[in-house]
Design an enzyme around this catalytic site. Structure first.
Site, PDB file in Angstrom:
ATOM      1  N   LYS A 205      63.754 -13.881  67.377  1.00  0.00           N
ATOM      2  CA  LYS A 205      63.584 -13.833  68.834  1.00  0.00           C
ATOM      3  C   LYS A 205      62.197 -14.351  69.211  1.00  0.00           C
ATOM      4  O   LYS A 205      62.048 -15.147  70.127  1.00  0.00           O
ATOM      5  CB  LYS A 205      63.772 -12.398  69.346  1.00  0.00           C
ATOM      6  CG  LYS A 205      63.639 -12.253  70.838  1.00  0.00           C
ATOM      7  CD  LYS A 205      64.009 -10.859  71.321  1.00  0.00           C
ATOM      8  CE  LYS A 205      63.885 -10.782  72.839  1.00  0.00           C
ATOM      9  NZ  LYS A 205      64.208  -9.435  73.363  1.00  0.00           N
ATOM     10  N   GLU A 211      57.775 -13.309  57.818  1.00  0.00           N
ATOM     11  CA  GLU A 211      58.755 -13.385  56.730  1.00  0.00           C
ATOM     12  C   GLU A 211      59.759 -14.517  56.988  1.00  0.00           C
ATOM     13  O   GLU A 211      60.089 -15.303  56.100  1.00  0.00           O
ATOM     14  CB  GLU A 211      59.516 -12.065  56.594  1.00  0.00           C
ATOM     15  CG  GLU A 211      58.647 -10.866  56.213  1.00  0.00           C
ATOM     16  CD  GLU A 211      58.138 -10.095  57.422  1.00  0.00           C
ATOM     17  OE1 GLU A 211      57.962 -10.705  58.501  1.00  0.00           O
ATOM     18  OE2 GLU A 211      57.903  -8.881  57.268  1.00  0.00           O
ATOM     19  N   GLY A 267      65.998  -6.977  69.937  1.00  0.00           N
ATOM     20  CA  GLY A 267      66.388  -7.419  68.602  1.00  0.00           C
ATOM     21  C   GLY A 267      67.440  -6.531  67.957  1.00  0.00           C
ATOM     22  O   GLY A 267      68.474  -7.001  67.492  1.00  0.00           O
ATOM     23  N   ARG A 268      67.229  -5.204  68.011  1.00  0.00           N
ATOM     24  CA  ARG A 268      68.154  -4.282  67.327  1.00  0.00           C
ATOM     25  C   ARG A 268      69.436  -4.054  68.121  1.00  0.00           C
ATOM     26  O   ARG A 268      70.291  -3.281  67.723  1.00  0.00           O
ATOM     27  CB  ARG A 268      67.454  -2.966  67.020  1.00  0.00           C
ATOM     28  CG  ARG A 268      66.781  -2.331  68.200  1.00  0.00           C
ATOM     29  CD  ARG A 268      65.894  -1.184  67.759  1.00  0.00           C
ATOM     30  NE  ARG A 268      65.122  -0.626  68.867  1.00  0.00           N
ATOM     31  CZ  ARG A 268      63.946  -1.073  69.273  1.00  0.00           C
ATOM     32  NH1 ARG A 268      63.394  -2.109  68.640  1.00  0.00           N
ATOM     33  NH2 ARG A 268      63.320  -0.541  70.294  1.00  0.00           N
ATOM     34  N   GLU A 353      63.864   2.796  65.055  1.00  0.00           N
ATOM     35  CA  GLU A 353      62.931   1.914  65.762  1.00  0.00           C
ATOM     36  C   GLU A 353      63.017   2.141  67.273  1.00  0.00           C
ATOM     37  O   GLU A 353      62.047   1.961  67.998  1.00  0.00           O
ATOM     38  CB  GLU A 353      63.202   0.441  65.435  1.00  0.00           C
ATOM     39  CG  GLU A 353      62.101  -0.486  65.929  1.00  0.00           C
ATOM     40  CD  GLU A 353      62.200  -1.901  65.365  1.00  0.00           C
ATOM     41  OE1 GLU A 353      62.939  -2.721  65.949  1.00  0.00           O
ATOM     42  OE2 GLU A 353      61.520  -2.179  64.362  1.00  0.00           O
ATOM     43  N   HIS A 384      77.834  11.285  43.864  1.00  0.00           N
ATOM     44  CA  HIS A 384      77.336  11.230  42.474  1.00  0.00           C
ATOM     45  C   HIS A 384      75.856  10.889  42.445  1.00  0.00           C
ATOM     46  O   HIS A 384      75.325  10.464  41.418  1.00  0.00           O
ATOM     47  CB  HIS A 384      78.147  10.186  41.697  1.00  0.00           C
ATOM     48  CG  HIS A 384      79.619  10.452  41.732  1.00  0.00           C
ATOM     49  ND1 HIS A 384      80.267  11.288  40.857  1.00  0.00           N
ATOM     50  CD2 HIS A 384      80.576  10.029  42.613  1.00  0.00           C
ATOM     51  CE1 HIS A 384      81.559  11.346  41.152  1.00  0.00           C
ATOM     52  NE2 HIS A 384      81.776  10.588  42.221  1.00  0.00           N
ATOM     53  N   LYS A 510      51.688  -5.027  61.263  1.00  0.00           N
ATOM     54  CA  LYS A 510      51.570  -6.495  61.213  1.00  0.00           C
ATOM     55  C   LYS A 510      50.106  -6.912  61.354  1.00  0.00           C
ATOM     56  O   LYS A 510      49.613  -7.784  60.632  1.00  0.00           O
ATOM     57  CB  LYS A 510      52.383  -7.116  62.346  1.00  0.00           C
ATOM     58  CG  LYS A 510      53.896  -6.907  62.224  1.00  0.00           C
ATOM     59  CD  LYS A 510      54.609  -7.530  63.413  1.00  0.00           C
ATOM     60  CE  LYS A 510      56.112  -7.255  63.376  1.00  0.00           C
ATOM     61  NZ  LYS A 510      56.833  -7.782  64.548  1.00  0.00           N
TER      62      LYS A 510
HETATM   63  O1  F6P Z   1      58.816  -5.801  63.796  1.00  0.00           O
HETATM   64  C1  F6P Z   1      59.968  -5.283  64.325  1.00  0.00           C
HETATM   65  C2  F6P Z   1      60.772  -6.409  64.911  1.00  0.00           C
HETATM   66  O2  F6P Z   1      60.137  -6.944  66.047  1.00  0.00           O
HETATM   67  C3  F6P Z   1      62.167  -5.946  65.259  1.00  0.00           C
HETATM   68  O3  F6P Z   1      62.218  -5.268  66.475  1.00  0.00           O
HETATM   69  C4  F6P Z   1      62.898  -7.252  65.261  1.00  0.00           C
HETATM   70  O4  F6P Z   1      64.302  -7.091  65.207  1.00  0.00           O
HETATM   71  C5  F6P Z   1      62.325  -7.904  64.001  1.00  0.00           C
HETATM   72  O5  F6P Z   1      60.949  -7.482  63.972  1.00  0.00           O
HETATM   73  C6  F6P Z   1      62.447  -9.414  63.945  1.00  0.00           C
HETATM   74  O6  F6P Z   1      61.799  -9.961  65.070  1.00  0.00           O
HETATM   75  P1  F6P Z   1      62.139 -11.500  65.444  1.00  0.00           P
HETATM   76  O7  F6P Z   1      63.612 -11.556  65.795  1.00  0.00           O
HETATM   77  O8  F6P Z   1      61.253 -11.809  66.593  1.00  0.00           O
HETATM   78  O9  F6P Z   1      61.841 -12.333  64.218  1.00  0.00           O
END
Ligand code: F6P
Length: 522
Positions: A205, A211, A267-268, A353, A384, A510
């Site tokens: 987003k 990453e 995002g979530r 979150e 288990h 971060k």
């Molecule tokens: O760091 C948390 C977060 O912002 C989440 O809320 C989000 O889903 C994820 O990192 C990935 O963010 P992006 O879609 O901006 O890469």
């Protein structure tokens, strides 16, 4: 924009405190003895889901009082506000309109129109891709998809693909997911793929998540190496899903391959939107539409059903009762379904979150608990691994069993359902010292040995659980299930007076990583 009044000032709060003191010492199994109709009384169904609350430590009076608390919190107005264009995400001044992405009820025509446009773009793209008409840098048709994303840009589509292609169900397209910055994650996936036929979806987003950008760069370098083409040529193998068009363009992705993710979709909460593109490619347009239908039908139920039979409201009130009044910190989500093995992990982001907060809308520190610690694993595997703690540990835990009751006709399918029911029953009943001694006596042990060993077989019981039952896992059921937990999450945030839609806390980590990275290179 209105907020719920302070939770502990609501008329029913003190009553719930005293009810928890009295009933909190009671046993769930005794509630069945005094109410033979308990299962029917505490079972609620809609949108293909059945919620059985009978093994929760609460009685009709408590449930009625919890519903009164919801009324007193002005939840009805809160729900109307959620579905409006109000800036419900009040710290980031944004509306919250993931429901528009599933064409759910919403009084936000602009977001509705954008969702329709986004979906028709995704549909056109999928039809081109599925027809083998999307060509890579070397002219070959693209057929494998790798989604590069993390958090909400990974967990939702990953769950949908895993759930709806489980058991060897043939996907329309083979889709892989890479989330970790650990190069091993991407390397494992690329080792299986032919670069000439591989499409990468860079899903972010913000288009700033380290990453994801690291993996996108590594994917580009892999294509250059494997295909012997220029970096610019590799862009035929990339699609972007983002709110930041210019950042995606700067990476080199052609505008026609960038799908928009509106700011009003968190995002979530974004699996319904263009973030769901890998899922749409994997399961096909029709089944993705069914998935959206399930979510939309849950929206209709949530925004219209009376609280006493409203599945998301009831789940939220039970979570409030367990987490606040019975002081149970942990919620284990146990899907008795291999297909849903990713659901606990998905819910960790959705619930923790969203509601891992401690400040009210007015900036005041909260005088009550918020989100429980959500975890879990597929059954019967957990039996288990960690169920021992439920039976004889010192800590209490509440449990959501999620059970497809008619997924198949084999003994193995039946064993899953039987085990889920057996666990809920056994965790409620436990095993007394007398029963443990009796079992040992029947094995012929001496009274001395019985006295020595019996305490080691006692199980406390009284572990509260809900069971969410449905016939089989279809796209529609999955959509309804995810939307159910989304709305449960919203109701809890409303009652607690927090913002469920920002996540400033994670920014600290971060920032710390960036400062350490700076010193690392020093
Ligand atoms: O760091 C948390 C977060 O912002 C989440 O809320 C989000 O889903 C994820 O990192 C990935 O963010 P992006 O879609 O901006 O890469």
């Amino acid at each position: 924009m209105i907020f719920s009044p302070a939770l502990n000032q609501l008329p029913s709060w003190d009553q719930l405190c005293s009810l928890s003191t009295s009933l909190g010492r009671g046993r769930i199994s005794d509630l069945f003895k005094t109410d033979p109709d308990r299962t029917a009384r505490f079972t609620f169904s809609d949108v293909g889901l059945t919620l059985d609350l009978s093994k929760q430590l609460l009685d009709p009076d408590i449930l009625t009082t919890l519903c009164k608390l919801a009324e007193q919190s002005q939840l009805t107005e809160g729900i109307a506000q959620l579905f409006s264009a109000e800036q419900v995400n009040f710290t980031e001044r944004r509306a919250v309109l993931h429901m528009a992405s599933r064409f759910g009820a919403s009084s936000a025509p602009l977001e509705q129109a954008q969702a329709m446009t986004n979906f028709s773009q995704m549909e056109a793209f999928a039809n081109t891709f599925h027809a083998g008409m999307m060509r890579g840098a070397s002219g070959h048709p693209l057929k494998y998809v790798v989604n590069l994303g993390i958090g909400g840009s990974d967990l939702g589509p990953r769950l949908v693909v895993q759930a709806l292609t489980a058991g060897g169900k043939n996907p329309v397209a083979r889709v892989y997911f890479v989330a970790s910055v650990d190069p091993a994650d991407l390397a494992e996936v690329l080792a299986e793929l032919d670069a000439a036929q591989t499409l990468f979806i860079v899903s972010s987003k913000s288009f700033t998540t380290p990453e994801t950008l690291s993996n996108a760069m590594a994917a580009k370098e892999w294509l250059v190496r494997e295909l012997g083409v220029t970096p610019a040529d590799t862009m035929k193998h990339f699609v972007g899903v983002t709110n930041d068009f210019s950042a995606a363009s700067e990476f080199g992705i052609p505008e026609t391959h960038i799908f928009s993710l509106p700011n009003s979709v968190g995002g979530r909460f974004s699996v319904w939107s263009s973030v769901g593109l890998p899922a749409l490619l994997a399961i096909g347009v029709d089944r993705f539409r069914e998935f959206l239908d399930g979510g939309r039908e849950m929206d209709t139920h949530f925004s219209s059903a009376p609280f006493a039979t409203n599945l998301p409201v009831l789940m939220a009130l039970v979570a409030l009762w367990n987490g606040q009044f019975l002081n149970i910190e942990s919620l284990a989500v146990l899907p008795y379904s291999h297909a849903l093995r990713g659901f606990p992990g998905y819910l960790q982001q959705l619930e923790m979150e969203s509601n891992g907060k401690s400040v009210m809308h007015d900036g005041q520190a909260l005088a009550w608990h918020t989100a429980q610690i959500v975890w879990g694993a597929a059954g019967t595997n957990g039996q288990h691994a960690f169920h021992q703690l439920f039976y004889q540990g010192t800590r209490r835990c509440c449990i959501d069993f999620i059970v497809p009751t008619n997924e198949g006709k084999t003994d193995a399918h039946r064993a899953l359902v039987i085990n889920a029911r057996a666990q809920a029953q056994a965790l409620m009943e436990g095993q007394t010292l007398e029963k443990s001694a009796d079992i040992l006596r029947k094995q012929g042990l001496s009274d001395k040995e019985v006295a020595r060993l019996a305490p080691h077989s006692v199980a406390r019981g009284n572990q509260p659980s809900s069971s969410l039952l449905f016939s089989s896992l279809t796209p529609k059921t999955l959509g309804a299930l995810i939307a159910l937990y989304e709305h449960k999450t919203f109701v809890l945030g409303w009652l607690w007076g927090i913002n469920s839609f920002d996540q400033f806390g994670v920014e600290l980590g971060k920032t710390m990583a960036r400062s350490l990275q700076g010193t690392a290179h020093a």
